[in-house]
Scaffold this motif. Structure first.
Motif, PDB file in Angstrom:
ATOM      1  N   THR A 171     -75.274  23.512 -67.670  1.00 42.37           N
ATOM      2  CA  THR A 171     -76.580  22.841 -67.561  1.00 42.37           C
ATOM      3  C   THR A 171     -77.032  22.322 -68.916  1.00 42.37           C
ATOM      4  O   THR A 171     -77.477  21.178 -69.042  1.00 42.37           O
ATOM      5  N   GLY A 172     -76.906  23.160 -69.945  1.00 42.69           N
ATOM      6  CA  GLY A 172     -77.292  22.730 -71.288  1.00 42.69           C
ATOM      7  C   GLY A 172     -76.444  21.582 -71.785  1.00 42.69           C
ATOM      8  O   GLY A 172     -76.945  20.649 -72.429  1.00 42.69           O
ATOM      9  N   ALA A 173     -75.134  21.600 -71.488  1.00 34.00           N
ATOM     10  CA  ALA A 173     -74.233  20.538 -71.938  1.00 34.00           C
ATOM     11  C   ALA A 173     -74.588  19.206 -71.303  1.00 34.00           C
ATOM     12  O   ALA A 173     -74.655  18.168 -71.981  1.00 34.00           O
ATOM     13  N   VAL A 174     -74.844  19.197 -69.993  1.00 36.27           N
ATOM     14  CA  VAL A 174     -75.186  17.954 -69.299  1.00 36.27           C
ATOM     15  C   VAL A 174     -76.537  17.430 -69.771  1.00 36.27           C
ATOM     16  O   VAL A 174     -76.712  16.224 -69.998  1.00 36.27           O
ATOM     17  N   LEU A 175     -77.504  18.312 -69.924  1.00 35.98           N
ATOM     18  CA  LEU A 175     -78.823  17.876 -70.388  1.00 35.98           C
ATOM     19  C   LEU A 175     -78.745  17.342 -71.820  1.00 35.98           C
ATOM     20  O   LEU A 175     -79.472  16.408 -72.181  1.00 35.98           O
ATOM     21  N   GLN A 368     -66.737  20.517 -63.111  1.00 38.94           N
ATOM     22  CA  GLN A 368     -67.970  21.303 -63.118  1.00 38.94           C
ATOM     23  C   GLN A 368     -69.098  20.561 -63.828  1.00 38.94           C
ATOM     24  O   GLN A 368     -70.253  20.646 -63.419  1.00 38.94           O
ATOM     25  N   MET A 369     -68.771  19.816 -64.895  1.00 38.04           N
ATOM     26  CA  MET A 369     -69.810  19.020 -65.559  1.00 38.04           C
ATOM     27  C   MET A 369     -70.311  17.924 -64.628  1.00 38.04           C
ATOM     28  O   MET A 369     -71.517  17.638 -64.578  1.00 38.04           O
ATOM     29  N   TRP A 374     -74.620  16.024 -61.039  1.00 35.60           N
ATOM     30  CA  TRP A 374     -75.035  15.586 -59.701  1.00 35.60           C
ATOM     31  C   TRP A 374     -76.166  16.462 -59.181  1.00 35.60           C
ATOM     32  O   TRP A 374     -77.152  15.968 -58.605  1.00 35.60           O
ATOM     33  N   ALA A 375     -76.040  17.775 -59.373  1.00 34.68           N
ATOM     34  CA  ALA A 375     -77.064  18.700 -58.884  1.00 34.68           C
ATOM     35  C   ALA A 375     -78.376  18.529 -59.648  1.00 34.68           C
ATOM     36  O   ALA A 375     -79.460  18.491 -59.048  1.00 34.68           O
ATOM     37  N   TRP A 388     -77.350  11.695 -61.156  1.00 35.56           N
ATOM     38  CA  TRP A 388     -76.319  11.500 -60.139  1.00 35.56           C
ATOM     39  C   TRP A 388     -75.618  10.155 -60.341  1.00 35.56           C
ATOM     40  O   TRP A 388     -74.435  10.006 -60.054  1.00 35.56           O
ATOM     41  N   LYS A 389     -76.366   9.185 -60.857  1.00 32.23           N
ATOM     42  CA  LYS A 389     -75.781   7.870 -61.134  1.00 32.23           C
ATOM     43  C   LYS A 389     -74.819   7.934 -62.313  1.00 32.23           C
ATOM     44  O   LYS A 389     -73.846   7.168 -62.383  1.00 32.23           O
ATOM     45  N   TRP A 390     -75.084   8.842 -63.257  1.00 33.87           N
ATOM     46  CA  TRP A 390     -74.282   8.947 -64.478  1.00 33.87           C
ATOM     47  C   TRP A 390     -73.420  10.207 -64.484  1.00 33.87           C
ATOM     48  O   TRP A 390     -72.966  10.638 -65.539  1.00 33.87           O
ATOM     49  N   ALA A 391     -73.165  10.763 -63.307  1.00 31.93           N
ATOM     50  CA  ALA A 391     -72.355  11.984 -63.234  1.00 31.93           C
ATOM     51  C   ALA A 391     -70.946  11.740 -63.757  1.00 31.93           C
ATOM     52  O   ALA A 391     -70.359  12.612 -64.415  1.00 31.93           O
TER      53      ALA A 391
END
Length: 490
Positions: A171-175, A368-369, A374-375, A388-391
């Motif tokens: 979560t931290g990595a994606v954010l 997983q990223m 997406w989530a 979700w557009k940039w997943a």
């Protein structure tokens, strides 16, 4: 007109189409269109017309219509900057980026050569750690063992993946990826503040005496996080054509960058993930760019580095190079029926995904990223991020290359110069052919109408394009051999 051909004995559809193209009255024009694309992998097909008229007499001076083409359409290069999609167009983009960066370091393209005397550095800002990953640590120039106990090869597929997926902060990595662009924007603001504080000046006084110019590109690391490479330069208040004050030194620039990188922070608030601070990682590299090529980091080397990074994309970290959003439903998973009710999208079975995430040909870490992006994208507090557009980009939504206004020229200006050169070449060809050319004082009016038809080649044209790519590759390899081995004796 194409004569009737019985091609039932030709098994290959591509060869069959190539024979049909060769049977056209103007096959040379078909080949010319493909050659002009210089190996583009997926050209844009246009239909339409254009005409240039004398505004006074309304006389048509020159005209063009795709109806007169042998195939009834015009092929134009896709212009994609990503090397994974179109190596030919990405090389052109890299060349433009190289000249843009180098002009801001050495001069040229409206930038004076005196700019090479301005203090400038090459800075690399990285993401923080979100968990231990497989890597290739070194000590004293020698490779050490990874924390897993193995010494990984340079191309080992496990590089950048977590040692323990269960404890990795996805979560931290994606954010962090999602806010990296905003973090850079805030860093540039903090840099000016830190510089003013370091020099003992107010920001107003600093802005009146000094301008900070930059150009930066984003690059993905193996672990799926972006980091930024930036050329940061001191100018006078008017930009590159004015030297900075004598007190604006390299040491002041380095100190300000280090202070700004340490103190720049964004706070992300969420009821689902908790409050998080988005900040730079501990690894910061700031190196002086030397003038006149008398150091290890020269103008030419930096421009080459940046141009290389500019054509890379997320797929270099192992992800896919296409959007995962279902096109018919726009990622919503449903369509509005005639009665106004929500009907499950038949294309994605309600998932909103163009293809199931579990079926993607990627490593578990990358999957997983993507799944996390997406989530998070469907949480109300992150709706504006459209994750979700940039997943498929692992959450990164920013531009891969940006620059400040006064750094140097622009990519648009470089394209305009190329367009003007081609126009001049075409006019010269008309003159050589004895065709009339308009007077310099003639007012010209252009009327045109164009429409998109499709993308890609016909099967036969693809064979011609493959031959063009082969010839270009051979010519490039020959040029490289000439550089290292000299001219071949005849």
């Amino acid at each position: 007109m194409t004569s009737h051909l019985d091609l039932r004995h030709v098994v290959s559809p591509a060869m069959r189409d190539l024979v049909e193209l060769a049977n056209l009255q103007d096959f040379d024009r078909v080949q010319e269109q493909v050659r002009n694309l210089r190996g583009c992998t997926r050209p844009v097909n246009l239909i339409g017309h254009t005409a240039t008229l004398d505004a006074t007499t309304n006389t048509v001076l020159r005209s063009y219509a795709t109806a007169n083409e042998p195939t009834g359409r015009l092929l134009t290069a896709c212009g994609n900057r990503r090397s994974s999609r179109c190596p030919a167009c990405s090389r052109l983009y890299a060349a433009d980026t190289y000249h843009l960066i180098k002009a801001g370091l050495s001069g040229g393209k409206t930038v004076p050569e005196t700019v090479r005397t301005h203090p400038r550095v090459f800075a690399t800002l990285t993401a923080p750690s979100f968990g231990s990953v497989h890597n290739r640590p070194t000590e004293g120039g020698k490779l050490r063992a990874c924390a897993c106990g193995a010494q990984h090869a340079e191309d080992a597929p496990e590089l950048g993946t977590p040692l323990r997926s269960s404890t990795y902060d996805y979560t931290g990595a994606v954010l962090w990826n999602a806010h990296a662009g905003a973090l850079w924007a805030r860093f540039t603001t903090y840099l000016r503040r830190a510089l003013a504080a370091h020099l003992g000046m107010t920001q107003k006084a600093l802005n009146a005496a000094l301008r900070v110019s930059f150009a930066k590109v984003a690059e993905y690391q193996k672990r799926g996080l972006v980091h930024f490479h930036a050329v940061i330069r001191f100018d006078g208040p008017e930009g590159s054509n004015q030297p900075p004050p004598s007190w604006a030194t390299i040491d002041a620039l380095k100190a300000a960058i280090e202070h700004a990188a340490e103190n720049t922070v964004l706070t992300v608030t969420s009821d689902h993930t908790g409050d998080r601070e988005i900040r730079w990682g501990d690894r910061l590299d700031v190196r002086e760019i030397t003038a006149l090529g008398d150091g290890e980091l020269t103008d030419k080397a930096v421009a080459g580095y940046v141009a290389k990074y500019a054509t890379k994309s997320a797929e270099d970290s192992g992800t896919v190079d296409r959007s995962l959003v279902c096109a018919p439903c726009g990622g919503r998973g449903y369509l509005r029926g005639p009665d106004g009710f929500r009907d499950l999208c038949a294309d994605c079975d309600g998932t909103g995904q163009a293809e199931p995430l579990k079926a993607l040909p990627v490593q578990r870490h990358v999957r997983q990223m993507i799944r996390t992006a997406w989530a998070l994208g469907h949480l109300p507090e992150f709706a504006d991020l459209k994750l979700w557009k940039w997943a498929h980009m692992l959450g990164f939504r920013g531009h891969f290359s940006t620059k400040s206004r006064r750094y140097s020229t622009t990519l648009g200006a470089l394209r305009d110069v190329r367009k003007a050169w081609r126009t001049a070449q075409a006019e010269q060809a008309r003159t050589d052919a004895g065709l009339p050319t308009p007077d310099e004082n003639t007012t010209l009016v252009t009327e045109s109408s164009w429409a998109y038809l499709a993308s890609g080649y016909r099967p036969g044209e693809e064979l011609l394009a493959a031959q063009v790519r082969h010839e270009i590759t051979e010519a490039r390899e020959l040029a490289e051999r000439v550089k290292t081995e000299g001219e071949v004796w005849q």
